[in-house]
Write a protein that holds these residues in place. Structure first.
Motif, PDB file in Angstrom:
ATOM      1  N   LYS A  84       1.595   3.588   4.452  1.00  0.00           N
ATOM      2  CA  LYS A  84       0.828   3.203   5.644  1.00  0.00           C
ATOM      3  C   LYS A  84      -0.426   4.065   5.733  1.00  0.00           C
ATOM      4  N   ASN A 100      -4.637   0.289  11.470  1.00  0.00           N
ATOM      5  CA  ASN A 100      -3.419   0.549  10.709  1.00  0.00           C
ATOM      6  C   ASN A 100      -3.236  -0.547   9.672  1.00  0.00           C
ATOM      7  N   THR A 111      -0.759  -1.435   5.800  1.00  0.00           N
ATOM      8  CA  THR A 111       0.274  -0.993   4.862  1.00  0.00           C
ATOM      9  C   THR A 111       0.033  -1.610   3.490  1.00  0.00           C
TER      10      THR A 111
END
Length: 313
Positions: free
Chosen positions: A219, A229, A231
């Motif tokens: 992440k 954010n 991943t």
């Protein structure tokens, strides 16, 4: 024909004419306006149909989102229902733009797609002339992508049994900090500035085992919010090393040799058993009566039964 009947006929003709010459609404633009919103623009204002009691029917978009044969929403035979909301509707509820939130776009971002095909089926919508919408399919650019992405490759190789193999993590924002969110093997660790060095400890790995690759989920984050954010699943593939010892040598051929057989006669083919795949082998013999040509065992001297009835290579 009485006046009432003439009124009915005239009304029906006007209604027929309005239906016959009404222009069907069409889509002029599809765009993504933020991390989870799709906006549809039409060439005219539309709204959900009202029933005979003037109660509005909930207009629904039935949707598929796919790239080639991969479906991110719906399937080849099914669609998902979404209730869109109007953007700047007029007093009568008609609007040229309708939008809805689509969480599936996160999965599309993770796969780094630049475009997606959308199939739309419009249920219970009409324009002011009572013309309805039909289905619509179009490939459109995902003009808005998650602000933060991991740009380094999601695969790298490592030698089997290697103590450590490193991989540098890179995001499109240098302030991003990395963390491990899933590591089922326990072979991965992070270090360095912002944890941007991923280390694979493969000391106990063996290419000859059933597991030849390992994954870890990383992440990257710069703060709160979906656009800060992201991943990435990284796969490590093992390299096969020549680290196993051959366990057996086999001679394929007739081991019975008649005395006075000509020198240079081929006696058989040698092969070795080795856990390392695709290895090549060099054979030697400690007995001067034999010679080896690549993997072929050949007679190197004339044999006499009275001198020896058996020989070792």
């Amino acid at each position: 024909m009485n006046i009432f009947n003439r009124f009915i006929v005239t009304t029906l003709l006007v209604l027929f004419a309005s239906q016959a010459f009404a222009t069907q609404p069409t889509v002029t633009k599809i765009e993504r306006t933020d991390s989870k919103t799709i906006l549809i623009t039409f060439d005219q204002r539309i709204k959900p149909i009202a029933d005979i009691l003037s109660q509005p029917i909930e207009g629904i978009f039935y949707i598929k989102l796919y790239a080639d044969t991969t479906f991110y929403l719906g399937s080849s035979t099914t669609s998902e229902a979404r209730k869109p909301t109007p953007v700047n509707p007029n007093d009568n509820g008609f609007a040229m733009q309708w939008q809805w939130e689509e969480s599936t776009l996160t999965a599309i971002d993770n796969d780094r797609l630049s475009e997606i095909t959308i199939y739309l089926y419009f249920s219970d919508f009409k324009n002011s002339a009572e013309a309805s919408l039909f289905s619509y399919t179009k490939t459109f650019n995902l003009v808005w992508q998650n602000g933060l992405t991991i740009t380094s490759t999601n695969t790298f190789p490592a030698n089997e049994k290697a103590a450590s193999t490193t991989h540098t993590l890179v995001a499109n924002d240098t302030a991003a900090t990395f963390s491990i969110t899933e590591d089922t093997s326990g072979f991965f660790s992070l270090s360095g500035t912002h944890n941007n060095t991923l280390t694979f400890n493969g000391t106990t790995t063996n290419y000859e085992s059933t597991t030849k690759s390992y994954t870890v989920k990383i992440k990257a984050t710069t703060g709160d919010g979906d656009d800060k954010n992201t991943t990435q699943t990284i796969t490590v593939t093992l390299n096969d090393l020549n680290d196993e010892t051959p366990t057996a040598i086999t001679l394929t051929g007739d081991r019975t040799i008649a005395e006075n057989t000509n020198t240079g006669t081929e006696l058989g083919t040698l092969s070795a058993t080795d856990a390392d795949a695709n290895d090549t082998f060099t054979y030697t013999s400690s007995n001067a009566k034999f010679t080896i040509d690549n993997d072929k065992l050949k007679l190197n001297a004339t044999l006499d039964y009275e001198n020896a009835t058996s020989l070792n290579t």
